[in-house]
Motif scaffolding. Sequence first.
Motif, PDB file in Angstrom:
ATOM      1  N   GLN A   9       0.853  -1.287  -0.056  1.00 21.84           N
ATOM      2  CA  GLN A   9      -0.095   0.028   0.017  1.00 21.84           C
ATOM      3  C   GLN A   9       0.768   1.109  -0.015  1.00 21.84           C
ATOM      4  OE1 GLN A   9      -3.926  -0.451   2.255  1.00 21.84           O
ATOM      5  NE2 GLN A   9      -2.677  -1.738   3.206  1.00 21.84           N
ATOM      6  N   SER A  10       2.195   1.123   0.092  1.00 21.28           N
ATOM      7  CA  SER A  10       2.998   2.291   0.118  1.00 21.28           C
ATOM      8  C   SER A  10       4.308   2.180  -0.343  1.00 21.28           C
ATOM      9  CB  SER A  10       3.019   3.008   1.838  1.00 21.28           C
ATOM     10  OG  SER A  10       3.453   2.108   2.350  1.00 21.28           O
ATOM     11  N   ALA A  57       6.456   5.119 -11.071  1.00 15.73           N
ATOM     12  CA  ALA A  57       5.522   3.881 -11.378  1.00 15.73           C
ATOM     13  C   ALA A  57       4.938   3.276 -10.166  1.00 15.73           C
ATOM     14  CB  ALA A  57       6.864   2.709 -11.752  1.00 15.73           C
ATOM     15  N   LEU A  58       3.633   2.817 -10.491  1.00 11.52           N
ATOM     16  CA  LEU A  58       2.736   2.196  -9.719  1.00 11.52           C
ATOM     17  C   LEU A  58       2.671   0.826 -10.302  1.00 11.52           C
ATOM     18  CD1 LEU A  58      -0.924   3.095  -8.299  1.00 11.52           C
ATOM     19  CD2 LEU A  58      -0.081   0.593  -8.712  1.00 11.52           C
ATOM     20  N   THR A  59       3.300  -0.306  -9.973  1.00 12.22           N
ATOM     21  CA  THR A  59       3.397  -1.275 -10.583  1.00 12.22           C
ATOM     22  C   THR A  59       2.296  -2.352 -10.251  1.00 12.22           C
ATOM     23  OG1 THR A  59       5.088  -2.179  -8.792  1.00 12.22           O
ATOM     24  CG2 THR A  59       6.310  -1.105 -10.663  1.00 12.22           C
ATOM     25  N   VAL A  60       2.218  -3.212 -11.299  1.00 14.86           N
ATOM     26  CA  VAL A  60       0.947  -4.149 -11.113  1.00 14.86           C
ATOM     27  C   VAL A  60       1.505  -5.438 -12.194  1.00 14.86           C
ATOM     28  CG1 VAL A  60      -1.393  -4.750 -11.844  1.00 14.86           C
ATOM     29  CG2 VAL A  60      -0.772  -2.255 -11.294  1.00 14.86           C
ATOM     30  N   GLU A 148      -0.573  -8.771  -8.379  1.00 14.20           N
ATOM     31  CA  GLU A 148       0.083  -8.067  -7.295  1.00 14.20           C
ATOM     32  C   GLU A 148       0.056  -6.587  -7.388  1.00 14.20           C
ATOM     33  OE1 GLU A 148       3.324 -11.360  -5.405  1.00 14.20           O
ATOM     34  OE2 GLU A 148       4.034  -9.961  -7.050  1.00 14.20           O
ATOM     35  N   ILE A 149       0.305  -5.682  -6.511  1.00 10.83           N
ATOM     36  CA  ILE A 149       0.534  -4.266  -6.815  1.00 10.83           C
ATOM     37  C   ILE A 149       1.459  -3.815  -5.705  1.00 10.83           C
ATOM     38  CG2 ILE A 149      -0.537  -1.861  -6.583  1.00 10.83           C
ATOM     39  CD1 ILE A 149      -3.285  -3.124  -7.114  1.00 10.83           C
ATOM     40  N   PRO A 162       8.367  -0.134  -7.885  1.00  9.98           N
ATOM     41  CA  PRO A 162       7.465   0.842  -7.759  1.00  9.98           C
ATOM     42  C   PRO A 162       8.293   2.159  -7.234  1.00  9.98           C
ATOM     43  CG  PRO A 162       7.563  -0.846  -5.972  1.00  9.98           C
ATOM     44  CD  PRO A 162       8.127  -1.372  -7.134  1.00  9.98           C
ATOM     45  N   GLY A 163       7.684   3.315  -7.848  1.00  7.36           N
ATOM     46  CA  GLY A 163       8.324   4.438  -7.606  1.00  7.36           C
ATOM     47  C   GLY A 163       9.521   5.063  -8.791  1.00  7.36           C
ATOM     48  N   ASP A 164       9.929   4.057  -9.323  1.00  6.86           N
ATOM     49  CA  ASP A 164      10.825   4.358 -10.259  1.00  6.86           C
ATOM     50  C   ASP A 164      10.405   5.576 -11.399  1.00  6.86           C
ATOM     51  OD1 ASP A 164      12.489   2.469  -9.606  1.00  6.86           O
ATOM     52  OD2 ASP A 164      12.386   1.246 -11.300  1.00  6.86           O
TER      53      ASP A 164
END
Length: 225
Positions: A9-10, A57-60, A148-149, A162-164
């Motif tokens: 979540q973060s 990036a918000l990765t999924v 997954e997220i 995530p965050g890239d």
Amino acid sequence: MSYGFRIKQSWRRIDAEMVDAFRDLPVANVSDAMQRLPGFGPEFRPMHRSGVLAGPALTVRTRPGDNLMLHKAIDMAEPGDVIVVDAGGDLTNSLMGELMLAHAIRRGVAGFVLGGAIRDAEAFLERNLPVYALGITHRGPYRTGPGEIGFPIRIGAALVSPGDLVLGDFDGVLSVPPGEASAVLAATRAKNAAEEKQMAATEAGTLDRSWVDKALRDAGCTYLD
């Protein structure tokens, strides 16, 4: 925590100031500054009409043809996020269409990179949110998971965390790790300045092209009458 069906979540996102610093730089020059090694691959093509993509990036990760986790990612996205989806590269079923696109725009999503297909392609041109995907199909998705997220994913040729920083223009799309961003930015700006100088010399007719014949001589090229 169940591997393969979980949501983080973060995470730390790349600074907004760094996103803005890259926004007007050509992706090709960013790639050159990174030794031409990064990039999601030439198969990721823009589905929008114009404009650039820039954001964290918000990765999924999801199974091919399933968009349950993509729905959740849009709901939890922060304004300016770029949603990057590893869906296995399958084009049988679309991952999103016009309705999800409209919801994402209202949520402030900056754009998408989809390792799969879209549908309602004309809506993507009309809405003009930066979206990169592998193809188009009329067949809709499933919504059962798993997925997954917020975890590192591999999409095309790239590993994305995530965050890239994710950047895209009509030459393609790539990512920059936050820890490398400052050095890449400086190298990209230097590359950009050199190209602007070269363009000015080209337009003025003063560009030195002697390097071409030198390279041919050094490589052993033979000239014949």
